[in-house]
Scaffold this motif. Sequence first.
Motif, PDB file in Angstrom:
ATOM      1  N   LEU A 256       0.809  -1.215   0.000  1.00  7.49           N
ATOM      2  CA  LEU A 256       0.000   0.000   0.000  1.00  7.49           C
ATOM      3  C   LEU A 256       0.847   1.273   0.000  1.00  7.49           C
ATOM      4  CD1 LEU A 256      -2.816  -0.970   2.533  1.00  7.49           C
ATOM      5  CD2 LEU A 256      -2.990  -0.842   0.048  1.00  7.49           C
ATOM      6  N   GLY A 257       2.143   1.149   0.267  1.00 11.87           N
ATOM      7  CA  GLY A 257       3.020   2.316   0.295  1.00 11.87           C
ATOM      8  C   GLY A 257       3.182   2.948  -1.073  1.00 11.87           C
ATOM      9  N   LYS A 258       3.541   4.227  -1.085  1.00 14.50           N
ATOM     10  CA  LYS A 258       3.617   4.984  -2.344  1.00 14.50           C
ATOM     11  C   LYS A 258       4.815   4.613  -3.218  1.00 14.50           C
ATOM     12  CE  LYS A 258       3.337   9.240  -0.673  1.00 14.50           C
ATOM     13  NZ  LYS A 258       3.176  10.719  -0.676  1.00 14.50           N
ATOM     14  N   TYR A 259       5.783   3.905  -2.626  1.00 17.31           N
ATOM     15  CA  TYR A 259       7.006   3.609  -3.386  1.00 17.31           C
ATOM     16  C   TYR A 259       7.396   2.138  -3.293  1.00 17.31           C
ATOM     17  CZ  TYR A 259       7.424   8.685  -3.392  1.00 17.31           C
ATOM     18  OH  TYR A 259       7.189  10.023  -3.572  1.00 17.31           O
ATOM     19  N   HIS A 260       6.432   1.253  -3.130  1.00 16.04           N
ATOM     20  CA  HIS A 260       6.778  -0.153  -2.897  1.00 16.04           C
ATOM     21  C   HIS A 260       7.471  -0.786  -4.098  1.00 16.04           C
ATOM     22  CE1 HIS A 260       6.697  -4.120  -1.197  1.00 16.04           C
ATOM     23  NE2 HIS A 260       5.994  -4.583  -2.207  1.00 16.04           N
ATOM     24  N   ARG A 261       6.928  -0.606  -5.296  1.00 23.36           N
ATOM     25  CA  ARG A 261       7.511  -1.218  -6.493  1.00 23.36           C
ATOM     26  C   ARG A 261       7.967  -0.150  -7.485  1.00 23.36           C
ATOM     27  NH1 ARG A 261       7.325  -6.354  -7.860  1.00 23.36           N
ATOM     28  NH2 ARG A 261       9.260  -5.612  -8.796  1.00 23.36           N
ATOM     29  N   THR A 262       8.809  -0.580  -8.401  1.00 22.99           N
ATOM     30  CA  THR A 262       9.350   0.319  -9.414  1.00 22.99           C
ATOM     31  C   THR A 262       8.238   0.830 -10.330  1.00 22.99           C
ATOM     32  OG1 THR A 262      11.557  -0.651  -9.364  1.00 22.99           O
ATOM     33  CG2 THR A 262      10.899   0.430 -11.409  1.00 22.99           C
ATOM     34  N   PHE A 263       8.318   2.132 -10.642  1.00 23.36           N
ATOM     35  CA  PHE A 263       7.261   2.817 -11.385  1.00 23.36           C
ATOM     36  C   PHE A 263       7.852   3.481 -12.620  1.00 23.36           C
ATOM     37  CE2 PHE A 263       4.886   6.766 -12.203  1.00 23.36           C
ATOM     38  CZ  PHE A 263       3.589   6.284 -12.307  1.00 23.36           C
ATOM     39  N   CYS A 264       7.191   3.323 -13.767  1.00 23.98           N
ATOM     40  CA  CYS A 264       7.655   3.933 -15.011  1.00 23.98           C
ATOM     41  C   CYS A 264       7.087   5.334 -15.153  1.00 23.98           C
ATOM     42  CB  CYS A 264       7.229   3.074 -16.202  1.00 23.98           C
ATOM     43  SG  CYS A 264       7.690   3.806 -17.798  1.00 23.98           S
ATOM     44  N   GLU A 265       7.957   6.327 -15.343  1.00 23.36           N
ATOM     45  CA  GLU A 265       7.518   7.710 -15.473  1.00 23.36           C
ATOM     46  C   GLU A 265       6.993   8.027 -16.872  1.00 23.36           C
ATOM     47  OE1 GLU A 265      11.274   9.488 -14.037  1.00 23.36           O
ATOM     48  OE2 GLU A 265      10.060  10.329 -12.401  1.00 23.36           O
ATOM     49  N   ILE A 266       7.209   7.118 -17.818  1.00 24.35           N
ATOM     50  CA  ILE A 266       6.749   7.338 -19.190  1.00 24.35           C
ATOM     51  C   ILE A 266       5.326   6.831 -19.395  1.00 24.35           C
ATOM     52  CG2 ILE A 266       7.192   6.865 -21.633  1.00 24.35           C
ATOM     53  CD1 ILE A 266       9.257   8.708 -20.243  1.00 24.35           C
ATOM     54  N   CYS A 267       5.060   5.584 -18.966  1.00 24.76           N
ATOM     55  CA  CYS A 267       3.732   5.010 -19.205  1.00 24.76           C
ATOM     56  C   CYS A 267       2.937   4.775 -17.923  1.00 24.76           C
ATOM     57  CB  CYS A 267       3.838   3.711 -20.013  1.00 24.76           C
ATOM     58  SG  CYS A 267       4.583   2.326 -19.102  1.00 24.76           S
ATOM     59  N   ASN A 268       3.480   5.232 -16.782  1.00 26.62           N
ATOM     60  CA  ASN A 268       2.777   5.127 -15.493  1.00 26.62           C
ATOM     61  C   ASN A 268       2.459   3.686 -15.096  1.00 26.62           C
ATOM     62  OD1 ASN A 268       2.797   7.925 -15.282  1.00 26.62           O
ATOM     63  ND2 ASN A 268       0.789   8.152 -16.218  1.00 26.62           N
ATOM     64  N   TYR A 269       3.357   2.774 -15.430  1.00 24.36           N
ATOM     65  CA  TYR A 269       3.144   1.364 -15.099  1.00 24.36           C
ATOM     66  C   TYR A 269       3.920   1.003 -13.828  1.00 24.36           C
ATOM     67  CZ  TYR A 269       3.162  -3.731 -15.569  1.00 24.36           C
ATOM     68  OH  TYR A 269       3.018  -5.080 -15.346  1.00 24.36           O
ATOM     69  N   SER A 271       5.525  -1.955 -11.700  1.00 24.39           N
ATOM     70  CA  SER A 271       6.014  -3.304 -12.003  1.00 24.39           C
ATOM     71  C   SER A 271       5.380  -4.345 -11.091  1.00 24.39           C
ATOM     72  CB  SER A 271       7.538  -3.359 -11.863  1.00 24.39           C
ATOM     73  OG  SER A 271       7.923  -3.074 -10.542  1.00 24.39           O
ATOM     74  N   ASP A 272       5.248  -5.554 -11.615  1.00 24.44           N
ATOM     75  CA  ASP A 272       4.738  -6.663 -10.805  1.00 24.44           C
ATOM     76  C   ASP A 272       5.563  -7.928 -10.991  1.00 24.44           C
ATOM     77  OD1 ASP A 272       4.013  -7.460 -13.329  1.00 24.44           O
ATOM     78  OD2 ASP A 272       1.846  -7.487 -12.946  1.00 24.44           O
ATOM     79  N   SER A 273       6.722  -7.821 -11.681  1.00 19.97           N
ATOM     80  CA  SER A 273       7.591  -8.980 -11.848  1.00 19.97           C
ATOM     81  C   SER A 273       8.579  -9.048 -10.685  1.00 19.97           C
ATOM     82  CB  SER A 273       8.341  -8.895 -13.177  1.00 19.97           C
ATOM     83  OG  SER A 273       9.157  -7.739 -13.206  1.00 19.97           O
ATOM     84  N   ASN A 274       9.389 -10.099 -10.651  1.00 13.78           N
ATOM     85  CA  ASN A 274      10.329 -10.279  -9.546  1.00 13.78           C
ATOM     86  C   ASN A 274      11.333  -9.120  -9.484  1.00 13.78           C
ATOM     87  OD1 ASN A 274       9.206 -12.722  -8.790  1.00 13.78           O
ATOM     88  ND2 ASN A 274      10.540 -13.914 -10.120  1.00 13.78           N
ATOM     89  N   PRO A 275      11.561  -8.575  -8.304  1.00 14.46           N
ATOM     90  CA  PRO A 275      12.530  -7.481  -8.155  1.00 14.46           C
ATOM     91  C   PRO A 275      13.960  -8.005  -8.169  1.00 14.46           C
ATOM     92  CG  PRO A 275      11.608  -8.076  -6.020  1.00 14.46           C
ATOM     93  CD  PRO A 275      10.905  -8.918  -7.034  1.00 14.46           C
ATOM     94  N   PRO A 276      14.951  -7.134  -8.459  1.00 14.67           N
ATOM     95  CA  PRO A 276      14.807  -5.720  -8.802  1.00 14.67           C
ATOM     96  C   PRO A 276      14.498  -5.508 -10.279  1.00 14.67           C
ATOM     97  CG  PRO A 276      17.127  -6.283  -8.663  1.00 14.67           C
ATOM     98  CD  PRO A 276      16.365  -7.526  -8.285  1.00 14.67           C
ATOM     99  N   VAL A 277      13.745  -4.466 -10.564  1.00 16.68           N
ATOM    100  CA  VAL A 277      13.375  -4.096 -11.929  1.00 16.68           C
ATOM    101  C   VAL A 277      14.102  -2.808 -12.281  1.00 16.68           C
ATOM    102  CG1 VAL A 277      11.485  -3.292 -13.394  1.00 16.68           C
ATOM    103  CG2 VAL A 277      11.125  -5.224 -11.849  1.00 16.68           C
TER     104      VAL A 277
END
Length: 402
Positions: A256-269, A271-277
Amino acid sequence: MDLHVHIGRSNNGAPVKITASRELTFANIARECKYRKGIDIVGIVDCASPEVIDDISQLINNGEMKPLKEGGLIYQDKVTIILGSEIETKEKDGGSSHQIAYFPYFEDIKEFSKALSLLVTNVSLSSQNCKISAQEAFQIINQLGGILIPAHAFTPHKSVYGNCVKRLGEMFSRSTLKKIPAIELGLSADTEIADRLKELAKFTFLTNSDAHSLPKIGREYNIIELEKANFKEMLLALQRKEGRKITDNYGLDPKLGKYHRTFCEICNYTSDSNPPVYKCEKCGSDKIVKGVFDRIVEIGDYQQSFSPPHRPPYHHQIPLEFVPGIGKKTLNKLFDYFGTEMNILHKASYQEISQVAGFKIAQDIILARKGLLKLSPGGGGRYGKVKPKEKIYKEEDLQLIF
Protein backbone atom coordinates in the motif's frame (compact mmCIF):
# COMPACT_ATOMS: atom_id res chain seq x y z
CA MET A 1 3.50 5.19 19.86
CA ASP A 2 3.69 7.04 16.54
CA LEU A 3 6.90 9.08 16.32
CA HIS A 4 6.49 10.85 12.98
CA VAL A 5 3.65 13.36 12.66
CA HIS A 6 3.97 16.65 10.80
CA ILE A 7 2.52 20.09 11.51
CA GLY A 8 0.82 21.76 8.55
CA ARG A 9 0.16 25.17 10.08
CA SER A 10 0.91 27.01 13.28
CA ASN A 11 -1.98 28.15 15.44
CA ASN A 12 -1.99 31.56 13.74
CA GLY A 13 -2.08 30.00 10.26
CA ALA A 14 1.61 30.29 9.31
CA PRO A 15 2.76 27.43 7.03
CA VAL A 16 5.12 24.84 8.54
CA LYS A 17 4.92 21.68 6.39
CA ILE A 18 3.76 22.98 3.01
CA THR A 19 2.46 19.59 1.82
CA ALA A 20 0.58 18.87 5.06
CA SER A 21 -2.99 19.71 5.99
CA ARG A 22 -3.62 23.07 7.65
CA GLU A 23 -5.66 21.12 10.23
CA LEU A 24 -2.39 19.64 11.54
CA THR A 25 -1.67 22.09 14.33
CA PHE A 26 0.22 21.11 17.47
CA ALA A 27 -2.94 21.17 19.61
CA ASN A 28 -5.08 19.33 17.01
CA ILE A 29 -2.52 16.51 16.81
CA ALA A 30 -2.64 16.04 20.58
CA ARG A 31 -6.46 16.02 20.54
CA GLU A 32 -6.61 13.57 17.62
CA CYS A 33 -4.30 11.16 19.42
CA LYS A 34 -6.34 11.38 22.63
CA TYR A 35 -9.88 11.26 21.32
CA ARG A 36 -9.84 9.44 17.96
CA LYS A 37 -6.65 7.47 17.44
CA GLY A 38 -5.82 5.92 20.79
CA ILE A 39 -2.16 6.94 20.49
CA ASP A 40 -0.43 7.36 23.88
CA ILE A 41 2.96 8.69 22.68
CA VAL A 42 3.32 10.89 19.60
CA GLY A 43 6.46 12.36 18.07
CA ILE A 44 5.81 15.74 16.41
CA VAL A 45 8.63 16.40 13.97
CA ASP A 46 8.34 20.13 13.20
CA CYS A 47 8.95 21.52 16.69
CA ALA A 48 12.03 23.55 15.73
CA SER A 49 9.87 26.02 13.79
CA PRO A 50 9.74 29.29 15.79
CA GLU A 51 5.99 29.51 15.17
CA VAL A 52 5.50 26.02 16.62
CA ILE A 53 7.72 26.90 19.58
CA ASP A 54 5.36 29.81 20.26
CA ASP A 55 2.36 27.45 20.09
CA ILE A 56 4.00 25.07 22.56
CA SER A 57 4.74 27.95 24.94
CA GLN A 58 1.08 29.01 24.87
CA LEU A 59 -0.13 25.45 25.60
CA ILE A 60 2.30 25.18 28.53
CA ASN A 61 1.32 28.60 29.87
CA ASN A 62 -2.40 27.86 29.77
CA GLY A 63 -1.93 24.51 31.47
CA GLU A 64 -3.02 22.21 28.60
CA MET A 65 0.54 20.87 28.32
CA LYS A 66 3.04 20.13 31.07
CA PRO A 67 6.79 19.36 30.83
CA LEU A 68 7.78 15.94 32.17
CA LYS A 69 10.77 15.59 34.49
CA GLU A 70 12.21 12.70 32.44
CA GLY A 71 11.60 14.41 29.10
CA GLY A 72 8.65 15.05 26.83
CA LEU A 73 5.41 16.92 27.38
CA ILE A 74 2.10 15.56 28.66
CA TYR A 75 -1.18 16.73 27.09
CA GLN A 76 -4.19 16.79 29.46
CA ASP A 77 -2.50 14.05 31.53
CA LYS A 78 -3.09 11.56 28.70
CA VAL A 79 -0.87 11.93 25.61
CA THR A 80 2.93 12.17 25.84
CA ILE A 81 4.50 14.32 23.15
CA ILE A 82 8.10 13.82 22.03
CA LEU A 83 9.60 16.97 20.51
CA GLY A 84 11.28 16.36 17.16
CA SER A 85 12.54 18.01 14.01
CA GLU A 86 12.86 16.45 10.56
CA ILE A 87 15.76 17.85 8.53
CA GLU A 88 17.35 17.17 5.15
CA THR A 89 21.06 16.39 4.99
CA LYS A 90 23.30 16.21 1.93
CA GLU A 91 26.27 13.94 1.25
CA LYS A 92 29.39 14.84 -0.77
CA ASP A 93 28.31 12.68 -3.70
CA GLY A 94 25.01 14.58 -3.94
CA GLY A 95 22.66 12.17 -2.21
CA SER A 96 20.11 13.71 0.18
CA SER A 97 18.24 12.11 3.05
CA HIS A 98 15.85 12.96 5.85
CA GLN A 99 16.83 12.53 9.48
CA ILE A 100 14.68 13.11 12.55
CA ALA A 101 16.15 14.69 15.66
CA TYR A 102 14.31 14.02 18.93
CA PHE A 103 14.97 16.00 22.10
CA PRO A 104 13.88 15.41 25.70
CA TYR A 105 13.16 18.99 26.77
CA PHE A 106 11.52 22.11 25.39
CA GLU A 107 14.69 24.13 26.04
CA ASP A 108 16.64 21.62 23.90
CA ILE A 109 14.41 22.06 20.86
CA LYS A 110 14.66 25.85 21.22
CA GLU A 111 18.47 25.60 21.18
CA PHE A 112 18.30 23.30 18.15
CA SER A 113 16.08 25.85 16.40
CA LYS A 114 18.77 28.49 16.90
CA ALA A 115 21.45 26.17 15.50
CA LEU A 116 19.22 25.19 12.58
CA SER A 117 18.50 28.82 11.69
CA LEU A 118 22.18 29.24 10.79
CA LEU A 119 22.03 26.31 8.34
CA VAL A 120 18.73 26.54 6.47
CA THR A 121 17.05 29.13 4.29
CA ASN A 122 13.83 29.25 6.33
CA VAL A 123 13.82 27.69 9.80
CA SER A 124 10.03 28.12 10.03
CA LEU A 125 9.44 25.45 7.38
CA SER A 126 9.74 21.68 7.85
CA SER A 127 12.38 19.33 6.41
CA GLN A 128 14.66 22.09 5.15
CA ASN A 129 18.00 21.32 3.50
CA CYS A 130 20.75 21.90 6.06
CA LYS A 131 23.53 21.72 3.46
CA ILE A 132 25.56 19.54 5.84
CA SER A 133 26.12 15.80 5.96
CA ALA A 134 24.16 13.41 8.14
CA GLN A 135 27.30 12.86 10.23
CA GLU A 136 27.69 16.59 10.82
CA ALA A 137 23.99 16.86 11.71
CA PHE A 138 24.40 14.04 14.24
CA GLN A 139 27.21 15.91 15.97
CA ILE A 140 25.03 19.01 16.44
CA ILE A 141 22.04 16.97 17.63
CA ASN A 142 24.16 14.87 19.98
CA GLN A 143 25.81 17.93 21.54
CA LEU A 144 22.38 19.35 22.35
CA GLY A 145 21.23 16.16 24.08
CA GLY A 146 19.14 14.73 21.25
CA ILE A 147 19.10 11.52 19.24
CA LEU A 148 19.09 11.04 15.47
CA ILE A 149 16.99 8.46 13.62
CA PRO A 150 17.06 8.04 9.81
CA ALA A 151 13.57 8.65 8.43
CA HIS A 152 11.75 6.35 5.94
CA ALA A 153 15.10 4.69 5.32
CA PHE A 154 14.43 3.11 1.91
CA THR A 155 12.24 5.52 -0.05
CA PRO A 156 13.69 6.48 -3.45
CA HIS A 157 13.74 10.20 -2.61
CA LYS A 158 15.44 11.64 0.48
CA SER A 159 16.50 8.54 2.41
CA VAL A 160 19.74 6.92 3.56
CA TYR A 161 19.42 3.71 1.52
CA GLY A 162 17.13 4.94 -1.23
CA ASN A 163 19.06 8.04 -2.26
CA CYS A 164 22.50 7.96 -0.62
CA VAL A 165 24.35 4.74 0.22
CA LYS A 166 24.25 0.96 0.22
CA ARG A 167 25.59 0.74 3.79
CA LEU A 168 25.21 3.11 6.72
CA GLY A 169 28.96 3.04 7.39
CA GLU A 170 29.41 5.12 4.23
CA MET A 171 27.53 7.99 5.95
CA PHE A 172 28.15 7.61 9.66
CA SER A 173 31.23 6.82 11.76
CA ARG A 174 31.34 3.63 13.83
CA SER A 175 30.93 5.57 17.06
CA THR A 176 27.93 7.41 15.64
CA LEU A 177 26.22 4.19 14.51
CA LYS A 178 26.42 2.95 18.09
CA LYS A 179 24.40 5.99 19.18
CA ILE A 180 21.66 5.67 16.55
CA PRO A 181 19.05 3.58 18.39
CA ALA A 182 16.56 2.87 15.62
CA ILE A 183 15.72 2.97 11.92
CA GLU A 184 12.34 4.11 10.59
CA LEU A 185 11.16 1.64 7.95
CA GLY A 186 8.72 3.84 6.05
CA LEU A 187 5.34 2.91 4.61
CA SER A 188 6.67 0.86 1.68
CA ALA A 189 8.78 -1.58 3.74
CA ASP A 190 8.22 -3.99 6.60
CA THR A 191 10.39 -6.13 8.86
CA GLU A 192 10.47 -9.08 6.50
CA ILE A 193 11.80 -6.95 3.65
CA ALA A 194 14.21 -4.81 5.71
CA ASP A 195 15.83 -7.77 7.45
CA ARG A 196 17.46 -8.79 4.19
CA LEU A 197 20.22 -6.33 5.19
CA LYS A 198 22.62 -7.86 7.68
CA GLU A 199 23.74 -4.55 9.22
CA LEU A 200 20.20 -3.72 10.35
CA ALA A 201 20.07 -6.64 12.79
CA LYS A 202 21.41 -4.46 15.63
CA PHE A 203 18.82 -1.69 15.17
CA THR A 204 15.32 -1.39 16.55
CA PHE A 205 12.75 -0.92 13.77
CA LEU A 206 10.20 1.89 14.01
CA THR A 207 6.87 1.92 12.20
CA ASN A 208 5.59 5.51 12.13
CA SER A 209 2.84 7.18 10.13
CA ASP A 210 4.70 10.17 8.58
CA ALA A 211 1.25 11.75 8.80
CA HIS A 212 0.50 14.76 6.57
CA SER A 213 -3.15 14.90 7.70
CA LEU A 214 -5.05 14.10 10.90
CA PRO A 215 -6.66 10.88 9.56
CA LYS A 216 -3.24 9.45 8.71
CA ILE A 217 -1.97 9.59 12.31
CA GLY A 218 -1.53 6.03 13.53
CA ARG A 219 -1.62 4.35 10.12
CA GLU A 220 1.66 2.91 11.38
CA TYR A 221 2.59 2.72 15.06
CA ASN A 222 4.55 0.76 17.68
CA ILE A 223 3.52 -1.03 20.86
CA ILE A 224 6.09 -0.09 23.49
CA GLU A 225 6.77 -1.56 26.92
CA LEU A 226 8.02 0.88 29.56
CA GLU A 227 7.52 2.05 33.12
CA LYS A 228 6.18 5.51 32.30
CA ALA A 229 5.50 7.42 29.10
CA ASN A 230 8.40 9.89 28.85
CA PHE A 231 11.49 10.54 26.72
CA LYS A 232 13.94 8.69 28.98
CA GLU A 233 11.82 5.53 29.02
CA MET A 234 11.17 5.74 25.27
CA LEU A 235 14.91 5.91 24.60
CA LEU A 236 15.54 2.88 26.84
CA ALA A 237 12.93 1.01 24.82
CA LEU A 238 14.58 1.93 21.51
CA GLN A 239 17.91 0.80 22.96
CA ARG A 240 16.26 -2.38 24.35
CA LYS A 241 17.68 -1.72 27.83
CA GLU A 242 16.45 -2.47 31.36
CA GLY A 243 13.52 -4.52 30.13
CA ARG A 244 12.08 -1.70 28.03
CA LYS A 245 11.40 -2.54 24.38
CA ILE A 246 9.10 -2.33 21.41
CA THR A 247 6.94 -5.45 21.56
CA ASP A 248 5.06 -5.09 18.25
CA ASN A 249 5.24 -3.11 15.03
CA TYR A 250 1.98 -2.25 13.28
CA GLY A 251 2.17 -0.94 9.74
CA LEU A 252 0.68 -0.86 6.31
CA ASP A 253 1.08 -3.90 4.15
CA PRO A 254 4.05 -2.47 2.21
CA LYS A 255 2.15 -2.96 -1.06
CA LEU A 256 0.00 0.00 0.00
CA GLY A 257 3.02 2.32 0.30
CA LYS A 258 3.62 4.98 -2.34
CA TYR A 259 7.01 3.61 -3.39
CA HIS A 260 6.78 -0.15 -2.90
CA ARG A 261 7.51 -1.22 -6.49
CA THR A 262 9.35 0.32 -9.41
CA PHE A 263 7.26 2.82 -11.38
CA CYS A 264 7.65 3.93 -15.01
CA GLU A 265 7.52 7.71 -15.47
CA ILE A 266 6.75 7.34 -19.19
CA CYS A 267 3.73 5.01 -19.20
CA ASN A 268 2.78 5.13 -15.49
CA TYR A 269 3.14 1.36 -15.10
CA THR A 270 3.90 -0.17 -11.71
CA SER A 271 6.01 -3.30 -12.00
CA ASP A 272 4.74 -6.66 -10.80
CA SER A 273 7.59 -8.98 -11.85
CA ASN A 274 10.33 -10.28 -9.55
CA PRO A 275 12.53 -7.48 -8.15
CA PRO A 276 14.81 -5.72 -8.80
CA VAL A 277 13.37 -4.10 -11.93
CA TYR A 278 15.60 -1.66 -13.82
CA LYS A 279 13.47 -1.05 -16.92
CA CYS A 280 9.75 -0.81 -17.47
CA GLU A 281 8.35 -4.22 -18.36
CA LYS A 282 5.60 -2.57 -20.38
CA CYS A 283 7.32 0.06 -22.57
CA GLY A 284 11.02 -0.68 -22.00
CA SER A 285 11.87 2.80 -20.67
CA ASP A 286 14.64 3.23 -18.12
CA LYS A 287 13.03 6.43 -16.79
CA ILE A 288 11.80 4.84 -13.60
CA VAL A 289 11.35 5.50 -9.89
CA LYS A 290 12.96 2.50 -8.25
CA GLY A 291 10.70 0.81 -5.72
CA VAL A 292 11.63 0.18 -2.08
CA PHE A 293 11.25 -3.58 -2.49
CA ASP A 294 13.40 -3.48 -5.62
CA ARG A 295 16.10 -1.42 -3.86
CA ILE A 296 16.27 -3.72 -0.84
CA VAL A 297 16.53 -6.82 -3.03
CA GLU A 298 19.24 -5.04 -5.04
CA ILE A 299 21.47 -4.21 -2.05
CA GLY A 300 20.42 -6.95 0.38
CA ASP A 301 22.76 -9.50 1.91
CA TYR A 302 20.14 -12.27 2.04
CA GLN A 303 17.73 -13.58 -0.57
CA GLN A 304 15.32 -14.36 2.25
CA SER A 305 14.62 -12.35 5.39
CA PHE A 306 16.72 -13.19 8.46
CA SER A 307 15.48 -11.47 11.63
CA PRO A 308 17.47 -11.30 14.90
CA PRO A 309 15.96 -12.78 18.09
CA HIS A 310 15.08 -9.35 19.50
CA ARG A 311 12.90 -8.41 16.51
CA PRO A 312 9.22 -8.11 17.52
CA PRO A 313 6.30 -9.30 15.37
CA TYR A 314 5.20 -7.06 12.51
CA HIS A 315 1.43 -6.83 12.05
CA HIS A 316 0.06 -5.62 8.73
CA GLN A 317 -2.96 -3.35 9.03
CA ILE A 318 -5.17 -1.56 6.55
CA PRO A 319 -6.24 1.83 7.97
CA LEU A 320 -9.92 2.74 7.66
CA GLU A 321 -9.19 5.39 5.02
CA PHE A 322 -8.00 2.60 2.68
CA VAL A 323 -11.12 0.45 3.12
CA PRO A 324 -13.47 0.94 0.13
CA GLY A 325 -16.82 2.48 0.93
CA ILE A 326 -15.81 4.29 4.13
CA GLY A 327 -16.46 8.00 3.73
CA LYS A 328 -16.36 10.80 6.28
CA LYS A 329 -19.93 10.20 7.47
CA THR A 330 -19.38 6.48 8.06
CA LEU A 331 -16.02 7.16 9.68
CA ASN A 332 -17.57 9.54 12.19
CA LYS A 333 -20.30 7.01 13.02
CA LEU A 334 -17.63 4.37 13.68
CA PHE A 335 -15.61 6.74 15.89
CA ASP A 336 -18.71 7.81 17.81
CA TYR A 337 -19.51 4.18 18.61
CA PHE A 338 -16.08 2.57 19.10
CA GLY A 339 -14.01 5.51 20.31
CA THR A 340 -10.70 5.03 18.49
CA GLU A 341 -9.46 3.66 15.18
CA MET A 342 -7.40 1.03 17.04
CA ASN A 343 -10.58 -0.41 18.54
CA ILE A 344 -12.22 -0.61 15.12
CA LEU A 345 -9.24 -2.10 13.29
CA HIS A 346 -8.24 -4.68 15.90
CA LYS A 347 -10.93 -5.27 18.52
CA ALA A 348 -14.49 -4.69 17.29
CA SER A 349 -16.37 -7.79 16.15
CA TYR A 350 -17.98 -8.28 12.76
CA GLN A 351 -21.42 -8.12 14.36
CA GLU A 352 -20.64 -4.84 16.17
CA ILE A 353 -19.25 -3.14 13.07
CA SER A 354 -22.14 -4.29 10.88
CA GLN A 355 -24.64 -2.68 13.26
CA VAL A 356 -22.92 0.69 12.80
CA ALA A 357 -21.62 0.67 9.22
CA GLY A 358 -23.48 -2.11 7.45
CA PHE A 359 -22.74 -5.66 6.36
CA LYS A 360 -20.37 -4.94 3.43
CA ILE A 361 -18.07 -2.51 5.27
CA ALA A 362 -17.95 -4.81 8.31
CA GLN A 363 -16.99 -7.69 6.06
CA ASP A 364 -14.17 -5.74 4.41
CA ILE A 365 -12.78 -4.46 7.74
CA ILE A 366 -12.59 -7.98 9.15
CA LEU A 367 -11.17 -9.41 5.92
CA ALA A 368 -8.54 -6.63 5.98
CA ARG A 369 -7.75 -7.51 9.60
CA LYS A 370 -7.13 -11.11 8.59
CA GLY A 371 -5.11 -10.24 5.47
CA LEU A 372 -7.72 -11.62 3.09
CA LEU A 373 -8.21 -8.58 0.82
CA LYS A 374 -6.24 -8.33 -2.41
CA LEU A 375 -3.93 -5.34 -2.84
CA SER A 376 -2.52 -3.67 -5.93
CA PRO A 377 0.99 -2.32 -5.18
CA GLY A 378 1.87 1.35 -5.05
CA GLY A 379 4.77 3.04 -6.81
CA GLY A 380 6.09 6.37 -8.04
CA GLY A 381 4.33 8.37 -5.32
CA ARG A 382 0.94 6.67 -5.69
CA TYR A 383 -0.50 4.62 -2.86
CA GLY A 384 -1.42 1.00 -3.43
CA LYS A 385 -5.10 0.14 -3.45
CA VAL A 386 -7.36 -2.27 -1.62
CA LYS A 387 -9.59 -4.37 -3.85
CA PRO A 388 -12.93 -4.96 -2.11
CA LYS A 389 -14.40 -8.44 -2.00
CA GLU A 390 -17.06 -8.69 -4.68
CA LYS A 391 -18.37 -11.86 -3.12
CA ILE A 392 -20.89 -11.48 -0.33
CA TYR A 393 -20.29 -14.35 2.06
CA LYS A 394 -23.00 -16.66 3.27
CA GLU A 395 -23.73 -17.00 6.98
CA GLU A 396 -21.94 -20.35 7.27
CA ASP A 397 -18.83 -18.92 5.51
CA LEU A 398 -18.78 -15.93 7.84
CA GLN A 399 -18.61 -18.20 10.88
CA LEU A 400 -15.47 -19.85 9.47
CA ILE A 401 -13.78 -16.54 8.62
CA PHE A 402 -14.81 -14.29 11.50
